[in-house]
Scaffold this active site. Sequence first.
Site, PDB file in Angstrom:
ATOM      1  N   ARG A 123      39.900 152.644  19.889  1.00  0.00           N
ATOM      2  CA  ARG A 123      40.422 153.558  20.913  1.00  0.00           C
ATOM      3  C   ARG A 123      41.830 153.996  20.550  1.00  0.00           C
ATOM      4  NH1 ARG A 123      41.233 151.052  25.890  1.00  0.00           N
ATOM      5  NH2 ARG A 123      41.383 153.061  26.911  1.00  0.00           N
ATOM      6  N   LYS A 188      41.259 139.338  21.350  1.00  0.00           N
ATOM      7  CA  LYS A 188      40.163 140.314  21.430  1.00  0.00           C
ATOM      8  C   LYS A 188      38.950 139.886  20.608  1.00  0.00           C
ATOM      9  CE  LYS A 188      39.547 145.276  21.227  1.00  0.00           C
ATOM     10  NZ  LYS A 188      40.236 146.492  21.645  1.00  0.00           N
ATOM     11  N   ARG A 324      48.229 146.688  29.487  1.00  0.00           N
ATOM     12  CA  ARG A 324      48.815 145.467  28.913  1.00  0.00           C
ATOM     13  C   ARG A 324      49.017 144.451  30.028  1.00  0.00           C
ATOM     14  NH1 ARG A 324      53.800 147.179  26.125  1.00  0.00           N
ATOM     15  NH2 ARG A 324      54.928 146.427  27.934  1.00  0.00           N
TER      16      ARG A 324
HETATM   17  C1  BTN Z   1      38.562 149.447  20.501  1.00  0.00           C
HETATM   18  O1  BTN Z   1      38.605 148.425  21.170  1.00  0.00           O
HETATM   19  O2  BTN Z   1      39.589 149.995  20.077  1.00  0.00           O
HETATM   20  C2  BTN Z   1      37.221 150.047  20.190  1.00  0.00           C
HETATM   21  C3  BTN Z   1      36.628 149.511  18.917  1.00  0.00           C
HETATM   22  C4  BTN Z   1      35.283 150.107  18.610  1.00  0.00           C
HETATM   23  C5  BTN Z   1      34.798 149.763  17.219  1.00  0.00           C
HETATM   24  C6  BTN Z   1      33.372 150.179  17.010  1.00  0.00           C
HETATM   25  S1  BTN Z   1      32.683 149.523  15.530  1.00  0.00           S
HETATM   26  C7  BTN Z   1      31.284 150.526  15.724  1.00  0.00           C
HETATM   27  C8  BTN Z   1      31.780 151.878  16.186  1.00  0.00           C
HETATM   28  N1  BTN Z   1      32.162 152.694  15.061  1.00  0.00           N
HETATM   29  C9  BTN Z   1      33.467 152.944  15.043  1.00  0.00           C
HETATM   30  O3  BTN Z   1      34.063 153.607  14.177  1.00  0.00           O
HETATM   31  N2  BTN Z   1      34.055 152.367  16.112  1.00  0.00           N
HETATM   32  C10 BTN Z   1      33.095 151.674  16.924  1.00  0.00           C
END
Ligand code: BTN
Length: 327
Positions: A123, A188, A324
């Site tokens: 994100r 996380k 946060r």
């Molecule tokens: C986050 O918490 O920032 C979101 C992470 C999401 C990662 C997943 S892995 C599968 C899919 N493909 C990506 O490029 N991102 C999501």
Amino acid sequence: MGQERQLLTLLSDGRFHSGEVLAAQLGGVSRAAIWKGIRLLETFGLEIHAVRGRGYRLAEPLELLAVERIQAALTAAARPWVAGIEIHERLDSTNSYLLNRAKDDLPGGWVCLAEYQSAGRGRRGRSWVSPFGANLYLSLLWRFSLEATLLSGLSLAVGVALMRTLTALGTSELGLKWPNDVLWRRRKLAGVLLEFGGESSGLCHIVAGIGLNVAMPRYAEPAIDQPWIDLRSIIGSERLSRNHLAARLISELVTAFVQFEQAGFAAFREEWSCYDLAQDQPVTLQLPTTTCSGIARGVDEAGALLLETEAGIRPFLGGEISLRLES
Ligand code: BTN
């Protein structure tokens, strides 16, 4: 099966295999071709030991993802909703791939997994560290017959689907940090990237991307820029099969999407609140251009975070906001 997949399958037991035997097992290719294949696998980040007289072996054995194993472990309720599963050795990002394929006539309920992402996305423009064969990188395409404005609580519903998957494994001390980060003791474990695409009909499709840390290899750790944890550290590796986990996760996701289509976020709100790590806690929201601090007071019926400040309680909604925990 491609040659690199065959080579990986042979090496996945973590034992030594001589170049000669590997070459024969791959249908009589040259030993130079095996050496090239090994170099290619190393570009995925895999650690391979080469020892004169013994051959090659993976530093750690691998359980490769397999469509048939995942399909066989889907729940009966989910099976009719899973249109197809594809697995790639390497993609830039499973979300980017599915968003692109969604423009074709790929049906909703389509799942894409990758063993390795060269440009995994998180994100708010962050990257998602995606070493080979270690974790789960999974995206699901869903076509909604609802207008996009009704979908605001969906990202929280995906968090609930993740929690249903993980608590069924017997994990405790997990919770959700709004909107859908899964944390274990503030570190996380999993993240969700939800991306929307419009259609000319006014309907929309979404790609839900999940990154779940299963067994993060040592070499990948320095690249991670936030406190993190993997499932192996929480529940031990003996009980973990990535194929089984993927099947459980896909099952919970499609079931949650069907439930969301029928009843909206209302069907998830209470459950989400049980996992809310920020309830009545001091928090700071990072908005695109400013920050806002206050006390978190749960979520409203649309999934917006309710923040209490001196000015009263105000809802905050949107993919570009992050929270946060301050205490
Ligand atoms: C986050 O918490 O920032 C979101 C992470 C999401 C990662 C997943 S892995 C599968 C899919 N493909 C990506 O490029 N991102 C999501």
